[in-house]
Design a protein around this motif. Structure first.
Motif, PDB file in Angstrom:
ATOM      1  N   GLY A  93      46.131  44.082  38.482  1.00  0.00           N
ATOM      2  CA  GLY A  93      45.617  42.866  39.256  1.00  0.00           C
ATOM      3  C   GLY A  93      44.322  42.977  38.777  1.00  0.00           C
ATOM      4  O   GLY A  93      43.724  43.590  38.038  1.00  0.00           O
ATOM      5  N   TYR A  94      43.390  42.284  39.459  1.00  0.00           N
ATOM      6  CA  TYR A  94      42.063  42.174  38.965  1.00  0.00           C
ATOM      7  C   TYR A  94      41.169  43.164  39.934  1.00  0.00           C
ATOM      8  O   TYR A  94      41.631  43.459  41.165  1.00  0.00           O
ATOM      9  N   TRP A 127      48.427  45.763  48.617  1.00  0.00           N
ATOM     10  CA  TRP A 127      47.798  44.678  47.762  1.00  0.00           C
ATOM     11  C   TRP A 127      48.614  43.525  47.675  1.00  0.00           C
ATOM     12  O   TRP A 127      48.192  42.419  47.038  1.00  0.00           O
ATOM     13  N   LYS A 134      40.682  43.216  34.746  1.00  0.00           N
ATOM     14  CA  LYS A 134      41.855  43.598  35.141  1.00  0.00           C
ATOM     15  C   LYS A 134      42.140  45.253  35.217  1.00  0.00           C
ATOM     16  O   LYS A 134      41.501  45.906  34.323  1.00  0.00           O
ATOM     17  N   GLN A 152      41.619  42.060  46.254  1.00  0.00           N
ATOM     18  CA  GLN A 152      41.421  42.348  47.361  1.00  0.00           C
ATOM     19  C   GLN A 152      42.533  43.131  48.107  1.00  0.00           C
ATOM     20  O   GLN A 152      43.709  42.535  48.089  1.00  0.00           O
ATOM     21  N   SER A 207      45.404  39.929  43.480  1.00  0.00           N
ATOM     22  CA  SER A 207      44.120  39.755  43.639  1.00  0.00           C
ATOM     23  C   SER A 207      43.336  41.057  43.478  1.00  0.00           C
ATOM     24  O   SER A 207      43.878  42.083  43.763  1.00  0.00           O
ATOM     25  N   GLY A 232      37.704  37.333  38.759  1.00  0.00           N
ATOM     26  CA  GLY A 232      39.001  37.166  37.853  1.00  0.00           C
ATOM     27  C   GLY A 232      38.761  37.454  36.360  1.00  0.00           C
ATOM     28  O   GLY A 232      39.279  37.163  35.567  1.00  0.00           O
ATOM     29  N   THR A 253      36.870  39.380  42.498  1.00  0.00           N
ATOM     30  CA  THR A 253      37.418  37.689  42.960  1.00  0.00           C
ATOM     31  C   THR A 253      36.784  37.177  41.845  1.00  0.00           C
ATOM     32  O   THR A 253      37.183  35.847  41.649  1.00  0.00           O
ATOM     33  N   SER A 270      49.921  38.971  38.653  1.00  0.00           N
ATOM     34  CA  SER A 270      48.511  40.062  38.869  1.00  0.00           C
ATOM     35  C   SER A 270      48.172  39.688  40.348  1.00  0.00           C
ATOM     36  O   SER A 270      48.006  38.626  40.917  1.00  0.00           O
ATOM     37  N   THR A 319      36.614  38.359  52.172  1.00  0.00           N
ATOM     38  CA  THR A 319      36.537  37.749  51.009  1.00  0.00           C
ATOM     39  C   THR A 319      34.912  37.448  50.648  1.00  0.00           C
ATOM     40  O   THR A 319      34.287  36.823  51.655  1.00  0.00           O
TER      41      THR A 319
END
Length: 217
Positions: free
Chosen positions: A69-70, A192, A78, A46, A44, A75, A73, A42, A102
């Motif tokens: 992915g998410y 990604w 998805k 970002q 992130s 988590g 951040t 998966s 981030t």
């Protein structure tokens, strides 16, 4: 035959991109086995930015795919995202910069991670069996002996050594292109994820900071 391209590229359009990920840089010396890739993972929540002065790639392919992915951040949630998967049998990069932004809720700050490597023609970034899941690209590009409109499952049957992901994230009969080599200058891209069989960063510099000026572009 050679083909030149300039401009911004979305996942369904004609594009080429290359750039190693910050995650890969953090794992220097732990490279994956030659020709093998990690199982599906998966990504992130970002994207990361990459700028490169020059990329020379041999055994090039590109095709559409999907990343799971998410969305952030934390988590918790998805999603799936369309990407353009660019792959190289081997690649050499000069004057590379990579950055990721981030946001950290616990301290109420935005942190930037910046990585630089391959400062000159004698100290390049080198990669083998490289795969990049791209969201956007700007570059000047020249391709040698390019085939446009090849089915994904037919890639590399012409002897051009174009590697293809075997993790089920692409459509076997989907649109693809391949070339013996790709030469890119003034590359700016967002991506990604990146995976590679081997990944060598000469002259590596990594910095953390809170200023937006740390982003590569």
């Amino acid at each position: 035959m050679e083909s030149q391209v300039r401009g911004g590229t979305r996942w369904k359009r004609f594009a080429v991109v290359m750039v190693p990920s910050v995650a890969a840089a953090a794992a220097i010396g732990v490279g994956l086995a030659q020709g093998a890739l990690a199982a599906s993972f998966s990504v992130s929540g970002q994207e990361f930015k990459v700028r490169a002065g020059h990329l020379e790639g041999q055994g090039f392919a590109q095709y559409g795919g999907i990343d799971s992915g998410y969305t952030s951040t934390d988590g918790k949630t998805k999603t799936v995202r369309p990407v353009a998967i660019s792959s190289f049998k081997t690649a050499q990069i000069t004057n590379m910069c990579q950055s990721v932004k981030t946001e950290i809720p616990l301290i109420g700050k935005t942190i930037y991670l910046r990585l630089e490597a391959g400062p000159d023609s004698k100290h390049k970034v080198e990669a083998e069996n490289l795969y990049i899941d791209v969201a956007q690209l700007d570059a000047d590009a020249t391709f040698k002996n390019i085939d446009i409109g090849v089915a994904v499952n037919e890639l590399d049957k012409s002897g051009k050594n174009a590697p293809v992901k075997q993790d089920g994230t692409s459509l076997p009969g989907g649109f693809a292109q391949q070339a013996e080599s790709a030469d890119l200058t003034d590359v700016e891209q967002t991506a990604w994820a990146t995976t590679a069989g081997t990944f060598k960063l000469s002259g590596l510099k990594m910095r953390l900071g809170t200023s937006a000026s740390m982003e590569c572009f």
